[in-house]
Motif scaffolding. Structure first.
Motif, PDB file in Angstrom:
ATOM      1  N   GLU A 117      11.147  44.718 108.539  1.00  0.00           N
ATOM      2  CA  GLU A 117      12.360  45.134 109.242  1.00  0.00           C
ATOM      3  C   GLU A 117      13.484  44.114 109.061  1.00  0.00           C
ATOM      4  O   GLU A 117      14.641  44.475 108.844  1.00  0.00           O
ATOM      5  N   TRP A 118      13.154  42.818 109.125  1.00  0.00           N
ATOM      6  CA  TRP A 118      14.174  41.783 108.937  1.00  0.00           C
ATOM      7  C   TRP A 118      14.723  41.806 107.516  1.00  0.00           C
ATOM      8  O   TRP A 118      15.915  41.585 107.297  1.00  0.00           O
TER       9      TRP A 118
ATOM     10  N   ARG B   1      17.145  44.693 107.415  1.00  0.00           N
ATOM     11  CA  ARG B   1      18.381  44.330 108.125  1.00  0.00           C
ATOM     12  C   ARG B   1      19.254  43.410 107.273  1.00  0.00           C
ATOM     13  O   ARG B   1      20.470  43.564 107.228  1.00  0.00           O
TER      14      ARG B   1
ATOM     15  N   ARG C 213      20.986  45.410 104.541  1.00  0.00           N
ATOM     16  CA  ARG C 213      22.123  46.172 105.058  1.00  0.00           C
ATOM     17  C   ARG C 213      23.289  45.253 105.400  1.00  0.00           C
ATOM     18  O   ARG C 213      24.452  45.589 105.147  1.00  0.00           O
ATOM     19  N   TYR C 214      22.995  44.090 105.975  1.00  0.00           N
ATOM     20  CA  TYR C 214      24.049  43.123 106.307  1.00  0.00           C
ATOM     21  C   TYR C 214      24.729  42.622 105.031  1.00  0.00           C
ATOM     22  O   TYR C 214      25.960  42.538 104.961  1.00  0.00           O
TER      23      TYR C 214
END
Length: 124
Positions: free
Chosen positions: A86-87, A90, A93-94
């Motif tokens: 998940e990280w 993220r 996407r960031y």
């Protein structure tokens, strides 16, 4: 995985202001210079990329280690693998968000701007 948007191009060593079809420039009374706002976008891109690469490399290494059967001997390990996955998502996407913002701003910013510096004047 996402693909990075195009990076703003730094001024080339031999790059000169654009030349139009009617002649050397629209207004010969004006001098041209490389846009400082565009240069800031180039600097921002070059500043943020090493940090994003470091974060990605670190998370990828931790994820690979967490997925290794030698690391976890209990079912709880899958929860940590899922958190790391998940990280990583993220961060991807960031990264896309930050780089797209810089790239979009660069595409809307002219590379060259007119200036009155060094322009010929009627009276000294």
């Amino acid at each position: 995985m996402y693909a990075d948007p195009p990076a703003p191009r730094a001024k080339g060593r031999d790059e000169v202001p654009p030349i139009t079809s009617t002649g050397p420039l629209e207004d010969p009374q004006r001098a041209w210079r490389f846009n400082p706002d565009y240069e800031r976008l180039v600097v921002a891109w070059n500043t943020v990329m090493p940090h994003l690469e470091t974060l990605k490399t670190t998370l990828d290494k931790a994820y690979a280690m967490a997925r290794s059967p030698q690391t976890w001997d209990a079912p709880v390990g899958e929860r940590y693998v899922e958190d790391l996955r998940e990280w990583r998502d993220r961060l991807a996407r960031y990264r896309l968000s930050v780089l797209t913002t810089i790239s979009d701003e660069a595409s809307d910013t002219p590379r060259w701007v007119q200036t009155t510096a060094n322009a010929p004047h009627a009276f000294p």
